[in-house]
Every structure is written in C-alpha cells, then in structure tokens.
Write a protein that holds these residues in place. Structure first.
Motif, mmCIF file in Angstrom:
data_model
loop_
_atom_site.group_PDB
_atom_site.id
_atom_site.type_symbol
_atom_site.label_atom_id
_atom_site.label_comp_id
_atom_site.label_asym_id
_atom_site.label_seq_id
_atom_site.Cartn_x
_atom_site.Cartn_y
_atom_site.Cartn_z
ATOM 1 N N VAL A 154 0.877 -1.160 0.000
ATOM 2 C CA VAL A 154 0.000 0.000 0.000
ATOM 3 C C VAL A 154 0.916 1.211 0.000
ATOM 4 N N ILE A 155 0.637 2.157 -0.896
ATOM 5 C CA ILE A 155 1.554 3.265 -1.143
ATOM 6 C C ILE A 155 0.834 4.579 -0.888
ATOM 7 N N VAL A 156 1.480 5.477 -0.137
ATOM 8 C CA VAL A 156 0.874 6.763 0.202
ATOM 9 C C VAL A 156 1.797 7.901 -0.222
ATOM 10 N N HIS A 157 1.177 9.015 -0.564
ATOM 11 C CA HIS A 157 1.889 10.224 -0.956
ATOM 12 C C HIS A 157 1.612 11.281 0.118
ATOM 13 N N THR A 158 2.649 11.844 0.727
ATOM 14 C CA THR A 158 2.470 12.752 1.857
ATOM 15 C C THR A 158 2.768 14.198 1.481
ATOM 16 N N SER A 159 2.354 15.105 2.355
ATOM 17 C CA SER A 159 2.553 16.533 2.127
ATOM 18 C C SER A 159 4.013 16.948 2.180
ATOM 19 N N GLU A 160 4.876 16.099 2.696
ATOM 20 C CA GLU A 160 6.307 16.405 2.748
ATOM 21 C C GLU A 160 7.033 15.957 1.485
ATOM 22 N N GLY A 161 6.260 15.525 0.478
ATOM 23 C CA GLY A 161 6.846 15.136 -0.795
ATOM 24 C C GLY A 161 7.351 13.717 -0.840
ATOM 25 N N ASN A 162 6.962 12.893 0.136
ATOM 26 C CA ASN A 162 7.433 11.510 0.193
ATOM 27 C C ASN A 162 6.383 10.550 -0.352
ATOM 28 N N LEU A 163 6.831 9.630 -1.174
ATOM 29 C CA LEU A 163 6.007 8.501 -1.601
ATOM 30 C C LEU A 163 6.514 7.294 -0.820
ATOM 31 N N ILE A 164 5.635 6.704 -0.002
ATOM 32 C CA ILE A 164 6.055 5.673 0.940
ATOM 33 C C ILE A 164 5.267 4.393 0.693
ATOM 34 N N ALA A 165 5.989 3.270 0.571
ATOM 35 C CA ALA A 165 5.361 1.960 0.377
ATOM 36 C C ALA A 165 5.462 1.156 1.660
ATOM 37 N N LEU A 166 4.349 0.506 2.026
ATOM 38 C CA LEU A 166 4.295 -0.331 3.218
ATOM 39 C C LEU A 166 3.713 -1.686 2.856
ATOM 40 N N GLU A 167 4.087 -2.714 3.618
ATOM 41 C CA GLU A 167 3.466 -4.020 3.452
ATOM 42 C C GLU A 167 2.004 -3.934 3.852
ATOM 43 N N GLN A 168 1.126 -4.474 3.000
ATOM 44 C CA GLN A 168 -0.289 -4.416 3.327
ATOM 45 C C GLN A 168 -0.622 -5.222 4.578
ATOM 46 N N LYS A 169 0.041 -6.341 4.786
ATOM 47 C CA LYS A 169 -0.302 -7.204 5.911
ATOM 48 C C LYS A 169 0.175 -6.656 7.256
ATOM 49 N N THR A 170 1.321 -5.987 7.249
ATOM 50 C CA THR A 170 1.932 -5.596 8.531
ATOM 51 C C THR A 170 2.066 -4.090 8.733
ATOM 52 N N LYS A 172 4.634 -2.509 7.636
ATOM 53 C CA LYS A 172 6.072 -2.254 7.690
ATOM 54 C C LYS A 172 6.505 -1.489 6.446
ATOM 55 N N LYS A 173 7.311 -0.430 6.654
ATOM 56 C CA LYS A 173 7.776 0.396 5.542
ATOM 57 C C LYS A 173 8.782 -0.368 4.692
ATOM 58 N N GLN A 174 8.618 -0.253 3.367
ATOM 59 C CA GLN A 174 9.477 -0.965 2.422
ATOM 60 C C GLN A 174 10.416 -0.035 1.658
ATOM 61 N N TRP A 175 9.919 1.098 1.229
ATOM 62 C CA TRP A 175 10.779 2.069 0.554
ATOM 63 C C TRP A 175 10.149 3.452 0.580
ATOM 64 N N THR A 176 10.989 4.455 0.345
ATOM 65 C CA THR A 176 10.543 5.849 0.318
ATOM 66 C C THR A 176 11.212 6.571 -0.842
ATOM 67 N N ILE A 177 10.434 7.357 -1.593
ATOM 68 C CA ILE A 177 10.963 8.248 -2.618
ATOM 69 C C ILE A 177 10.642 9.670 -2.188
ATOM 70 N N SER A 178 11.650 10.527 -2.138
ATOM 71 C CA SER A 178 11.461 11.909 -1.707
ATOM 72 C C SER A 178 11.580 12.864 -2.885
ATOM 73 N N THR A 179 10.660 13.812 -2.970
ATOM 74 C CA THR A 179 10.728 14.860 -3.984
ATOM 75 C C THR A 179 10.660 16.219 -3.302
ATOM 76 N N GLU A 180 11.145 17.218 -3.987
ATOM 77 C CA GLU A 180 11.225 18.567 -3.417
ATOM 78 C C GLU A 180 9.844 19.177 -3.247
ATOM 79 N N VAL A 181 9.643 19.870 -2.117
ATOM 80 C CA VAL A 181 8.408 20.605 -1.867
ATOM 81 C C VAL A 181 8.754 22.088 -1.745
ATOM 82 N N PRO A 182 8.248 22.941 -2.638
ATOM 83 C CA PRO A 182 8.531 24.378 -2.559
ATOM 84 C C PRO A 182 7.955 24.991 -1.286
#
Length: 387
Positions: A154-170, A172-182
C-alpha cells in the motif's frame, strides 16, 4: 510555508494575492446557479450519514466500493461499511477514540483490508469484513491523498513530498521516494496510479514522476509547467491531479501548468495544452474532461488535445472533480448542487439540489447502475436515474 491553500478559499486567496489590496471590482464573483430544465430527476434509494462529514475542512474522503460493500468515512474518525442494496450499516469503526484523527487521505482497499490516512500522519488498515483495526503506521507528513495498492504494497503520498510503500499485511515500511516541496504549494497531493508494475504521481514542484512500484526506483520525472510571474503565488506550480492512463498514454494537469499527454514508455510529452487545474481529470476513452482553476468545464480530444467544448457557467462555484456517470459528466459545487452535462456538447442535461453543506468530492458510480454521493456534513445517499 506549508501546504495551506484550502479548496474553499483558493479562488479568493489567489485573487487577493494577485491584486494586493483588492477593490470590490477585483473580487472573485461566483456565478449564479444555472437555470437548467432537467431532462430527468434522480430518485433516492436510501440515505444515511457518517459522523459529521468533513465540514469546511480540506478532506477528500470520497466513498469507495469494493468487496460487495460501500466504505465511507468522516474527518472525525468514523469509518463505516454499508450494504449497497439498502444502506444498512455492516460495521462501524471509530478511529477517533484514542487519537485526534482528522481523516483526510481518502479510502482504498486491498487484500481484504480498508486503508485511510489522516492529517496527523497516521495510516490505518482495517479488516474489510469486520472493521477491526489491523494496524496503524505513523508516517511523517499529512496524508491528504488516497492510498493506492500494488501487489502486496500500500503506497501513500504525503505533504512532505514523500512517496512511501508499506506491506499491506503488517504496515512495515518498504521504501521511500522523496521529492522537493517548494515553500508555497496548494493544499493537496496527487493520488498515485499504478500500471504494469509502474507507479506514477504528480509532485508539488510541478512534475510528473514515475517509479518501479516493487522497488521504489525512480525512473523519470517530467515537468508539467514552468514558473512564471513576479510574485510567489504567480509562480506557484503544483500537480495535485491524479494521473489518468488510457492505453499507453498518461494524462495529467498542473495548477499554473499544462494539460499534458505523455508516452508511458519513454516519459516524453506527446502534446501540451494551456489549461490550469488542481483537480482530477476524467475520460470516456476518446475525450478528456477537466475542471479548470476558474471552474470552467472543458472537453479535449484525447489524441490531439484539441478543445471540443467549454462550459463556463459554473465559474468560481468551487466545483468538484468531474466524473462519468451514465455517460454524463457530473460535478458538484459548494452550495450543494449536482450538475449533469452532455459529454458530447457540454450542455446541461439536469440539475439536482442535495443540501446546503455542499460537496468536497464527486459522486461515485455503482455496479448496479446507481450512484453514491456524500455531502460535506456527512449525508450519504444512493440514487438512481429513471429516464
């Protein structure tokens, strides 16, 4: 400054920013309710409610239909599963019992679980059959966009510019992609979309990004607009719209940016057109439907970007994203009206008043031919069209 433009005040704030000390003549004026001779009258199948809705806050809690149920939520933490046939409550979970919840991040489902995010950075996972809370994960930044599921993630996009993937069952965070926020952005974030193992989303710095969903490896980024103007508000560029995919072509639009068609394989633009919007776009396969930042409804040809029609009669009525229901383009406004528009001509076909609290999100179409709407005060209604 953080993401601080609320959708209800967006037009007024921008007008003030552009003019400095605005005179009465400079003020944004909401168009009157159109005089529509309705060709049909939707009939109510059932109605219920969920909490206190979202009120005047920025919370895009659009209902979601899955697993033979309808899932709805309110900003104050109430999540319900409803029977589509009669609206009866199948289960209810109050996520606000122990926390100041402030749900805002839409509703999504996957692996028989229901996901919803909050302004306080919490992502919740509930059992779709019982509503039991399976896990919650604290994620840095507000979750203003609906999550998306891909495989076991399950993947979420946050106001801090992070795209974060977590295991659906647990969770648990799997990876994060960060982009610039003006320093200055619109209040809102792009809901990602996935296709063929890739994930695509808009960023606060005016780009469309693509990554491999399983690993979080960034593939490419494509600019959707170039900052212009003398003031910070003039130069604001934000891609809050969720990308739209038709075949091998992706479409997206940016605020103070452009409507762009992009080849999925190469990431290169096929065409660009000068439209500005912060809401999702819709399609019937041949046409793309948008609501501009001035609340003009526009249809363009998906292959060429050529404008087919434009309807400006809802100007500054704070219109929802467009959706396709029964081959009509449907939008709601801040005063509680739904409008049904001929997708080929742009002319009004019907108008429906629901209630004065207005709409934060568009209705959703249901498999039985009906449609479901939710108002800002939490009223939930299922309706059908008898023509």
């Amino acid at each position: 400054m953080k993401k601080w433009f609320g959708s209800l005040l967006l037009a007024t704030v921008i007008a003030g920013g552009l003019t400095g000390c605005s005179s009465e003549e400079d003020s944004v004026v909401m168009a009157p309710v159109p005089d529509v001779k309705s060709q049909f009258k939707p009939e109510s199948d059932w109605s219920t409610s969920v909490g206190h809705g979202v009120q005047h806050f920025f919370s895009k809690l659009r209902p979601h239909s899955a697993y033979g149920k309808i899932f709805v939520a309110s900003r104050d933490g109430i999540v319900k599963a409803l029977d589509p046939a009669d609206g009866k409550k199948l289960w209810e979970t109050d996520l606000g019992d122990e926390h100041r919840t402030y749900l805002s991040g839409g509703i999504q489902t996957g692996l028989n679980q229901v996901y919803v995010g909050s302004e306080t950075g919490l992502l919740y996972a509930m059992d779709a059959e019982t509503g039991t809370l399976k896990w919650q994960q604290d994620i840095s930044g507000e979750i203003l966009a609906a999550p998306v599921t891909e495989g076991d993630l399950v993947i979420v996009h946050t106001s801090e510019g992070n795209l974060i993937a977590l295991e659906q069952k647990t969770g648990k965070k799997q990876w994060t992609i960060s982009t610039e926020v003006p320093n200055l952005t619109l209040r809102g974030d792009s809901t990602p979309v996935t296709v063929s193992g890739g994930i695509f989303w808009g960023t606060a710095n005016g780009r469309l990004a693509a990554a491999i969903a399983s690993s979080g490896q960034l593939i490419w980024q494509q600019s959707i607009g170039t900052p212009k103007g003398a003031t910070e508000i003039d130069r604001l560029i934000d891609v809050d719209s969720s990308p739209l995919i038709i075949g091998s072509t992706l479409y997206t639009i940016g605020y103070n940016g452009q409507l762009v068609a992009i080849d999925l394989r190469s990431g290169k633009p096929l065409w660009k057109r000068n439209y500005s919007s912060a809401t999702n776009i819709a399609t019937d396969g041949g046409k793309i439907f948008i609501v501009t930042d001035q609340d003009h409804l526009v249809a363009v040809d998906a292959r060429s970007g050529t404008e087919i029609w434009k309807n400006h009669q809802l100007e500054h009525r704070l219109v929802t994203e467009p959706v396709l229901i029964h081959n009509y383009v449907v939008v709601g406004d801040s005063e509680g009206y739904l409008y049904w528009i001929d997708r080929n001509t742009g002319e009004f076909v019907a108008e429906q008043y629901v209630n004065s609290s207005g709409f934060a999100v568009a209705p959703i179409a249901l498999q039985d031919g009906g449609y479901l709407l939710i108002t800002r005060n939490g009223d939930v209604k299922k309706l059908t069209i008898n023509q």
